[in-house]
Design an enzyme around this catalytic site. Structure first.
Site, PDB file in Angstrom:
ATOM      1  N   TYR A 138       0.859  -1.190   0.000  1.00  0.00           N
ATOM      2  CA  TYR A 138       0.000   0.000   0.000  1.00  0.00           C
ATOM      3  C   TYR A 138       0.891   1.236   0.000  1.00  0.00           C
ATOM      4  O   TYR A 138       1.817   1.331   0.805  1.00  0.00           O
ATOM      5  CB  TYR A 138      -0.905  -0.004   1.238  1.00  0.00           C
ATOM      6  CG  TYR A 138      -1.808   1.195   1.359  1.00  0.00           C
ATOM      7  CD1 TYR A 138      -2.890   1.377   0.494  1.00  0.00           C
ATOM      8  CD2 TYR A 138      -1.584   2.164   2.343  1.00  0.00           C
ATOM      9  CE1 TYR A 138      -3.721   2.479   0.610  1.00  0.00           C
ATOM     10  CE2 TYR A 138      -2.422   3.275   2.464  1.00  0.00           C
ATOM     11  CZ  TYR A 138      -3.482   3.428   1.596  1.00  0.00           C
ATOM     12  OH  TYR A 138      -4.315   4.525   1.710  1.00  0.00           O
ATOM     13  N   ASP A 231       9.375   2.486   0.066  1.00  0.00           N
ATOM     14  CA  ASP A 231       8.324   3.212   0.767  1.00  0.00           C
ATOM     15  C   ASP A 231       8.450   2.867   2.247  1.00  0.00           C
ATOM     16  O   ASP A 231       7.982   1.824   2.703  1.00  0.00           O
ATOM     17  CB  ASP A 231       6.956   2.821   0.198  1.00  0.00           C
ATOM     18  CG  ASP A 231       5.833   3.581   0.882  1.00  0.00           C
ATOM     19  OD1 ASP A 231       6.119   4.351   1.827  1.00  0.00           O
ATOM     20  OD2 ASP A 231       4.670   3.413   0.480  1.00  0.00           O
ATOM     21  N   LYS A 259       4.374   9.346   8.609  1.00  0.00           N
ATOM     22  CA  LYS A 259       4.065   8.840   9.962  1.00  0.00           C
ATOM     23  C   LYS A 259       5.031   9.342  11.045  1.00  0.00           C
ATOM     24  O   LYS A 259       4.899  10.456  11.518  1.00  0.00           O
ATOM     25  CB  LYS A 259       3.964   7.313   9.931  1.00  0.00           C
ATOM     26  CG  LYS A 259       2.869   6.854   8.924  1.00  0.00           C
ATOM     27  CD  LYS A 259       2.238   5.537   9.230  1.00  0.00           C
ATOM     28  CE  LYS A 259       1.357   5.041   8.111  1.00  0.00           C
ATOM     29  NZ  LYS A 259       0.000   4.766   8.428  1.00  0.00           N
TER      30      LYS A 259
HETATM   31  C1  LIG Z   1       3.740   2.066   3.339  1.00  0.00           C
HETATM   32  C2  LIG Z   1       2.764   3.199   3.253  1.00  0.00           C
HETATM   33  N1  LIG Z   1       2.897   4.101   2.291  1.00  0.00           N
HETATM   34  C3  LIG Z   1       2.072   5.146   2.178  1.00  0.00           C
HETATM   35  C4  LIG Z   1       1.033   5.321   3.051  1.00  0.00           C
HETATM   36  C5  LIG Z   1       0.128   6.487   2.906  1.00  0.00           C
HETATM   37  O1  LIG Z   1       0.330   7.392   3.931  1.00  0.00           O
HETATM   38  P1  LIG Z   1      -0.804   8.445   4.341  1.00  0.00           P
HETATM   39  O2  LIG Z   1      -1.910   7.668   4.936  1.00  0.00           O
HETATM   40  O3  LIG Z   1      -0.099   9.370   5.297  1.00  0.00           O
HETATM   41  O4  LIG Z   1      -1.200   9.143   3.091  1.00  0.00           O
HETATM   42  C6  LIG Z   1       0.854   4.402   4.081  1.00  0.00           C
HETATM   43  C7  LIG Z   1      -0.256   4.569   5.033  1.00  0.00           C
HETATM   44  O5  LIG Z   1      -0.473   3.765   5.843  1.00  0.00           O
HETATM   45  C8  LIG Z   1       1.734   3.309   4.185  1.00  0.00           C
HETATM   46  O6  LIG Z   1       1.589   2.389   5.131  1.00  0.00           O
HETATM   47  N1  LIG Z   2      -2.084   0.827   6.787  1.00  0.00           N
HETATM   48  C1  LIG Z   2      -2.829   1.821   6.159  1.00  0.00           C
HETATM   49  C2  LIG Z   2      -2.860   3.000   6.988  1.00  0.00           C
HETATM   50  O1  LIG Z   2      -2.226   3.053   7.989  1.00  0.00           O
HETATM   51  C3  LIG Z   2      -3.687   4.110   6.562  1.00  0.00           C
HETATM   52  C4  LIG Z   2      -4.566   4.556   7.628  1.00  0.00           C
HETATM   53  C5  LIG Z   2      -5.795   5.088   7.002  1.00  0.00           C
HETATM   54  O2  LIG Z   2      -5.938   4.945   5.783  1.00  0.00           O
HETATM   55  O3  LIG Z   2      -6.624   5.630   7.728  1.00  0.00           O
END
Ligand SMILES: Cc1ncc(COP(=O)(O)O)c(C=O)c1O
Ligand SMILES: NCC(=O)CCC(=O)O
Length: 417
Positions: A138, A231, A259
């Protein structure tokens, strides 16, 4: 009360929430009034042990004293300047100091913005169009990332989000995680700008890279003239102060962060090799901009958080908390399952034997996982409302909190047996 607020929210927001994973909480989402250390305090006055931790940023737990103090001090100085500030220089230096691939930084406001811009940068720099990503990784909620993605995308059964144009889908090619042969085939036959991956999968449960996978992808990308993007939105400053790339000693061309580097405030960052980063506007002509880029409050919370990590080096402690808990859970589950833990990230997969990619993980017993989530929440323990998310520990998860959690797991799993 949570239930009344939920009723109201359903009339105000699509599906009652502002991010889809939040709607999965059973039997219905609780509303949080306050976060304190390892606890969420709900609108119903319940104190809940939190292993979701804002989906990863809160490595020091909720409202850690020093970070809170620094944010308050910054509030007194204003929270948006529209000019450069000393604090963005400080945070960038910390990132460059710790993350091996980081030579220059561009701050944005979310992990989504970070990967969207890193992909554009890779395309602009190489003059190629195609991106290779992995099934179940993701990378946020923009068009190029919503193809066979993990997290809520898969949880809601979406393979390719509606609204993503066909033309965009054709620019993204997908392999299974840990399948180096697929990577080689695609790099050989398609003109690929960049390979983007989570160096440890954290959005399809936790799935680590097999020995040699990250190094293999690195070698292949350099052989075929593609860029490698790690990522590290989840893993950056979590698995190690230098991220997964320090832990595995594989240095990508570009890294996306988010994060933890914002200490719980909105943030994202693109970082990497100087000559690639120089392609971003105004130095180059790959466009990026943002009213809130390098926001003073996010910068401040990020610096304070990283300072705590530098001064206290809490990795042994948070990893041990996760290890104790993951091991106990692993032993308690008597039916077929797999538990994966790396550092302070873990997840258990029910009803499967071997999980090395998203296809293996897809067939886990998600309904049973959700049942466990619901029963634990009743007992005051919050694990993610989806099998595909990661269980995190923080410096606030001390022995007492871990022991209480183990007892609650015992009770719940005992009732289910
Ligand atoms: C590996 C990774 N990349 C990108 C994102 C996207 O980050 P955001 O939710 O701050 O847009 C997430 C969100 O969980 C993630 O886990
Ligand atoms: N593992 C995915 C996320 O941490 C994103 C949180 C969200 O979309 O609210």
């Amino acid at each position: 009360m949570s239930y009344e607020l939920w009723k109201e929210a359903l009339s105000l927001f699509a599906g009652g929430v502002n991010s889809p994973v939040r709607a999965l909480v059973r039997p219905s989402p609780f509303f949080t009034a306050k976060g304190e250390g390892p606890f969420l305090i709900t609108e119903d006055g319940k104190k809940i042990i939190d292993y979701v931790l804002g989906y990863g940023p809160l490595i020091l737990g909720h409202s850690p004293e020093r970070v809170k103090q620094k944010i308050k001090e910054q509030v007194d100085k204003g929270w948006l300047y529209g000019t450069p500030s000393r604090i963005e220089v400080e945070l960038a230096k910390k990132i460059i100091n710790h993350i091996p691939s980081a030579q220059k930084v561009r701050f944005v406001n979310s992990g989504t913005e970070a990967t969207m811009n890193a992909i554009r940068l890779a395309r602009g720099f190489t003059g190629r169009t195609k991106i290779l990503k992995f099934n179940g990784n993701y990378h946020g909620a923009h068009d190029y990332a919503l193809i066979e993605a993990g997290s809520a995308v898969s949880e809601y059964g979406i393979t390719i989000s509606k609204g993503v144009p066909e033309e965009v889908v054709r620019t993204v090619t997908v392999c299974e995680y840990n399948d180096l042969e697929c990577v080689e085939r695609r790099l050989k036959s398609e003109n690929i700008a960049a390979v983007i991956l989570e160096p440890v999968m954290g959005n399809y449960g936790v799935i680590p890279p097999e020995d040699g996978f990250l190094r293999g992808v690195k070698e292949l990308t350099s052989t075929y003239g593609s860029l490698l993007i790690f990522d590290e939105v989840i893993t950056g400053f979590r698995l190690d102060i230098g991220g997964a790339q320090s832990l595995f000693k594989v240095v990508p061309d570009l890294t996306t962060l988010g994060k933890i580097i914002g200490g719980g405030l909105p943030i994202g960052a693109i970082t990497g090799k100087r000559e690639i980063m120089e392609s971003i506007t105004p130095a180059g002509s790959v466009f990026n901009a943002g009213t809130f880029n390098a926001n003073p409050l996010s910068m401040t919370a990020g610096i304070a958080t990283i300072e705590e990590l530098e001064n206290k080096n809490p990795y042994t402690e948070i990893n041990r908390a996760a290890e104790v808990l993951a091991d106990e859970i692993d032993q308690m589950i008597k039916t077929e399952h797999v538990t994966h833990r790396i550092g302070s990230m873990f997840q258990f997969f029910l009803g499967v034997k071997d999980v090395k990619n998203a296809s293996d993980a897809k067939i886990t017993n998600r309904a049973l996982y959700l049942k466990i989530h619901e029963m634990l929440l009743k007992e005051g323990v919050f694990i993610p409302p989806s099998q595909l998310e990661t269980i995190f520990t923080s410096t606030s998860h001390n022995d007492e909190v871990i022991n209480i959690t183990i007892d609650k797991f015992k009770k719940v799993l005992g009732e289910l047996a």
